[in-house]
Scaffold this motif. Sequence first.
Motif, PDB file in Angstrom:
ATOM      1  N   ASN A 139       0.828  -1.205   0.000  1.00  0.00           N
ATOM      2  CA  ASN A 139       0.000   0.000   0.000  1.00  0.00           C
ATOM      3  C   ASN A 139       0.865   1.258   0.000  1.00  0.00           C
ATOM      4  O   ASN A 139       0.547   2.248  -0.672  1.00  0.00           O
ATOM      5  N   THR A 165       0.713   3.914  -3.067  1.00  0.00           N
ATOM      6  CA  THR A 165       0.281   5.269  -2.695  1.00  0.00           C
ATOM      7  C   THR A 165       1.324   6.303  -3.082  1.00  0.00           C
ATOM      8  O   THR A 165       1.014   7.338  -3.687  1.00  0.00           O
ATOM      9  N   TYR A 185       0.693   8.991  -6.197  1.00  0.00           N
ATOM     10  CA  TYR A 185       0.622  10.406  -5.838  1.00  0.00           C
ATOM     11  C   TYR A 185       1.657  11.218  -6.614  1.00  0.00           C
ATOM     12  O   TYR A 185       1.345  12.257  -7.210  1.00  0.00           O
TER      13      TYR A 185
END
Length: 331
Positions: free
Chosen positions: A28, A32, A36
Motif C-alpha cells: 500500500n 500510494t 501520488y
Amino acid sequence: MKHGRLLDNHYNLTILLPAYNEKDRIGNTLSTYMNYLSRTPVYQHQRQTLNNYTTSCTNNLVSGTVSILVVDDGSSDGTAEFIRDRSWFSEQAGPPAGDGNINENNYWTVDPNVNVITLPQNSGKGAAIERGMIELPSSFDQGSSCIRKSVKSLVLVADADGSGDISCIDRMLHCLEEMLSNYSMSSTKRTDQNFGQTPALVVGYRQNLVPKSPLRDLLSQGFRSTVSFLFSGQELGVRDTQCGFKLMTVSAGKVLYKQLNLRRWTQDVEVIYRARLLKIPTAECGIVWVDKDGSKLITKKTDALFVSLAMFGEIANMRLQYALGTWTATP
C-alpha cells in the motif's frame, strides 16, 4: 533565491524504505507513493517563485525523477519476494490532462521498477539505511542551453508502513531549497559549481501526533525525555528526533549514515548529532504523520519499560563515546 540557480532545475529523488517483515503493509505504501507523485508537479513553491521570470526555458523550469529503493532487513515473511512479484502494483495514472499552466515535463517521472536489496540477517533500521545509501549516486551539476541546469540528487528516508504523508514532499523540498539558498548567500566557499553537492538535511516534525496506543505514547515520551536530558534540550537543534521521515542531499546521506554505531532504534539521534558535529545545514519541517498499527518494539506493557531503558543506555553510551573521541563523525 537567485534566478540563475533555479532555472531548469532537475531533482533525482530516491525514496529509501528500510523494511523488516512488512509484507502486509509495504504494498500500500509503494502504490500510494508512486501514484501520488506521478500526478504531482515537481516543487510547486519554486514554480510560483519563478512564475513571472521570462526565458526560453520557462516551460521546463523544474523536472524530477523518482526511484524507490527498499532494503529488506532480513525479513522472514517474504517481504522482498512480495515486492518483486509486483502483485501490489497498479498502473500509474500519470499527469492530469487539461492543465495548460504546467508543462507535462514538470511532473515527477516515477520509475515503476522498485529496487530491492536483501540483507542476510536482521541488522537494524540504521544498518538497512546505511546499506541503501551506499547504492545511491552522488549529486552533480551539468550545463544546459539555459542559464544552467542544476541536477540535485536527493534521498527521502521514510518508513515502510507509509506513516509519513508523501504529499509533504513539496514542503520539505521548499525547506531544503530555502536552507541551501541562505547557506549559499552566507558562505564565501559556495559557488554555482558546487551548489547541488552541499550536504543538507531536513528532518520531519510530526505535528498533532496522536499515538495509536498508550504504550507507544509512553515509549515516545520516555525517549523524548531521555534525549532532552542527555543533550540539554537544545544541543541537537531538532525537537522530533524520532521522526522517520527525512529529506537530504545524497552527499549528506552518505556522510551521516556511514558506519553508524547505533544501528537499531536510536540511530536517528546519532544521525542528527553527526549533522551538528559536522555543521551540516539542518532544518525541521512540519509534516503530516499517521501512527500505524503494528509496532515491532512494543507488544506488551513491560516492553515499554525495557525498551526505554535500552534506549537510555544506548544514547548515554553514544554521548560518552563521542565526548571521549572513541566515536567520531568524519566528512
